[in-house]
Scaffold this motif. Sequence first.
Motif, PDB file in Angstrom:
ATOM      1  N   PRO A 198       0.885  -1.034  -0.062  1.00  0.00           N
ATOM      2  CA  PRO A 198       0.050   0.125   0.063  1.00  0.00           C
ATOM      3  C   PRO A 198       0.863   1.216   0.097  1.00  0.00           C
ATOM      4  O   PRO A 198       2.168   1.199   0.222  1.00  0.00           O
ATOM      5  CB  PRO A 198      -0.838  -0.056   1.324  1.00  0.00           C
TER       6      PRO A 198
ATOM      7  N   ASN B  89       0.718   5.414   1.395  1.00  0.00           N
ATOM      8  CA  ASN B  89       0.025   6.399   2.224  1.00  0.00           C
ATOM      9  C   ASN B  89       0.500   7.960   1.918  1.00  0.00           C
ATOM     10  O   ASN B  89       1.534   7.961   1.831  1.00  0.00           O
ATOM     11  CB  ASN B  89       0.553   6.004   3.684  1.00  0.00           C
TER      12      ASN B  89
ATOM     13  N   LYS C 276      -7.546   2.934  -5.168  1.00  0.00           N
ATOM     14  CA  LYS C 276      -7.756   1.747  -4.370  1.00  0.00           C
ATOM     15  C   LYS C 276      -6.164   1.524  -3.961  1.00  0.00           C
ATOM     16  O   LYS C 276      -5.341   1.294  -4.943  1.00  0.00           O
ATOM     17  CB  LYS C 276      -8.303   0.487  -4.942  1.00  0.00           C
TER      18      LYS C 276
ATOM     19  N   SER D  32      -3.958   5.068   0.834  1.00  0.00           N
ATOM     20  CA  SER D  32      -4.779   5.720   1.965  1.00  0.00           C
ATOM     21  C   SER D  32      -3.985   7.243   2.213  1.00  0.00           C
ATOM     22  O   SER D  32      -2.990   7.374   1.819  1.00  0.00           O
ATOM     23  CB  SER D  32      -4.241   4.943   3.380  1.00  0.00           C
TER      24      SER D  32
ATOM     25  N   SER E  82      -4.300  11.126   4.224  1.00  0.00           N
ATOM     26  CA  SER E  82      -4.728  12.173   5.470  1.00  0.00           C
ATOM     27  C   SER E  82      -4.655  13.393   4.925  1.00  0.00           C
ATOM     28  O   SER E  82      -4.141  13.833   3.778  1.00  0.00           O
ATOM     29  CB  SER E  82      -3.932  11.846   6.768  1.00  0.00           C
TER      30      SER E  82
ATOM     31  N   LEU F 289      -5.429   9.201   8.373  1.00  0.00           N
ATOM     32  CA  LEU F 289      -5.500   8.424   7.525  1.00  0.00           C
ATOM     33  C   LEU F 289      -6.374   7.435   7.055  1.00  0.00           C
ATOM     34  O   LEU F 289      -7.049   6.759   8.195  1.00  0.00           O
ATOM     35  CB  LEU F 289      -3.963   7.491   7.853  1.00  0.00           C
ATOM     36  N   THR F 290      -6.823   7.499   5.995  1.00  0.00           N
ATOM     37  CA  THR F 290      -8.249   6.933   5.415  1.00  0.00           C
ATOM     38  C   THR F 290      -8.004   6.101   4.253  1.00  0.00           C
ATOM     39  O   THR F 290      -7.388   6.498   3.267  1.00  0.00           O
ATOM     40  CB  THR F 290      -9.297   7.773   5.330  1.00  0.00           C
ATOM     41  N   SER F 291      -8.400   4.726   4.205  1.00  0.00           N
ATOM     42  CA  SER F 291      -8.404   4.067   2.843  1.00  0.00           C
ATOM     43  C   SER F 291      -9.166   4.821   1.750  1.00  0.00           C
ATOM     44  O   SER F 291     -10.326   5.057   2.021  1.00  0.00           O
ATOM     45  CB  SER F 291      -8.855   2.560   2.970  1.00  0.00           C
TER      46      SER F 291
ATOM     47  N   ASN G 210     -12.515   7.029  -1.017  1.00  0.00           N
ATOM     48  CA  ASN G 210     -13.593   7.391   0.015  1.00  0.00           C
ATOM     49  C   ASN G 210     -14.151   8.496  -0.497  1.00  0.00           C
ATOM     50  O   ASN G 210     -13.601   9.664  -0.691  1.00  0.00           O
ATOM     51  CB  ASN G 210     -12.964   7.628   1.187  1.00  0.00           C
TER      52      ASN G 210
ATOM     53  N   HIS H  87       2.407  -0.602   9.099  1.00  0.00           N
ATOM     54  CA  HIS H  87       2.658  -0.105   7.940  1.00  0.00           C
ATOM     55  C   HIS H  87       4.292  -0.773   7.084  1.00  0.00           C
ATOM     56  O   HIS H  87       4.846  -0.140   6.143  1.00  0.00           O
ATOM     57  CB  HIS H  87       2.620   1.383   7.807  1.00  0.00           C
TER      58      HIS H  87
END
Length: 364
Positions: free
Chosen positions: A61, A63, A97, A100, A102, A132-134, A137, A176
């Motif tokens: 992933p 960030n 997708k 993540s 913030s 921090l949000t996946s 959204n 992470h």
Amino acid sequence: MGVWLGCVACMASGSSVVPNGDQGRQDQDAGGEFAAFDAGTEELAPDAACAAAESEGKLAPVNLVFVFDRSGSMSDFNKWEPVVRSMKSFFADPRSKGVSASLTYFPKTSDLYCGSTECCSIDSYTVPSVPLTSLPNGTVFAASLDEVVPGGGTPTVPAMRAAIRQARSIAEASAHRGETTAVVLVTDGMPNDNCDPQRSSVELTAGAAQDANEEASSIKTYVVGIESPYHAGALDDLHHVARRGGTTAAILVMPSNAEGTAKAFADALDAIRSRTVSCRLPIPSPPEGKVFDRRKLNVTVSEGNREYGLGYDEACQGGAGWRYDDVAAPSFIELCSSSCSEVKGGRGTKLSVQFGCDTRIAVH
């Protein structure tokens, strides 16, 4: 980006990949190294390959810690609305997708002369407006952006230092491990805040970005600069911050009409997303009945009706193929540069990792 990890038919199609076999093989047990093989492009029959075993995984992933300038000048030249619209789209985009994010705004208040406690303190920006949000959204970020109006000065230094502190905390967290973490600064000019009038705010910002980039976790800083006639010379300053932050140059957006500004800003965010998407794949736990053997792993790429194998290439000399992050004690599969670019650029691309098949070696 989602990936499928599993044992499918061990196939090699393409001159850069050769199937493993007994002929031409070195004694792996003696040296513990990968075998050397004769070149070949013949596909292996499924029954001659390995038993089917499948598990699902994802590329490592990403960030992104966004630091968003909401100073008064962001309302000039029809910038604010299209920039906010494009940010909402980025956060809601299905292509995000695996990312993540913030979001932190600066200054803390719209008062141009807010005191040092509110606007110039790092602590004022420690807690992001959106944690921090996946992604994707389409609600949390949009709701936050809708509550903000531009106003006030540009206290970039404390906001950036807080963002780097946040990014460092993410990168160092065991949850992470192996992920890519970066800071994204969005601004229409460099500091104008009187927070530290005795020192160069540009140099302080660039220095903080450089320190983060040179850490073991290598937190890079991407800069999106929205041009403004009010900030002569600011573009060179933005490039300076990006260079020191390890990303070569700022990505510049020239305000025009609303649609033109929105598209240019969206393109800038797309470029950052593409550059930060990782081509590292954590090695999954083997399916039941299988054990991980670093010499018996293969990677296959499929997109639509096209399917082809990638050869193992420890030095990634040819650009195509894959390697381990640490051949002696591997934790990740890393795609070589051209294979990485192809996987990033593909829609619906899947990777299959085959357990128990002798590793195919790339030839040049």
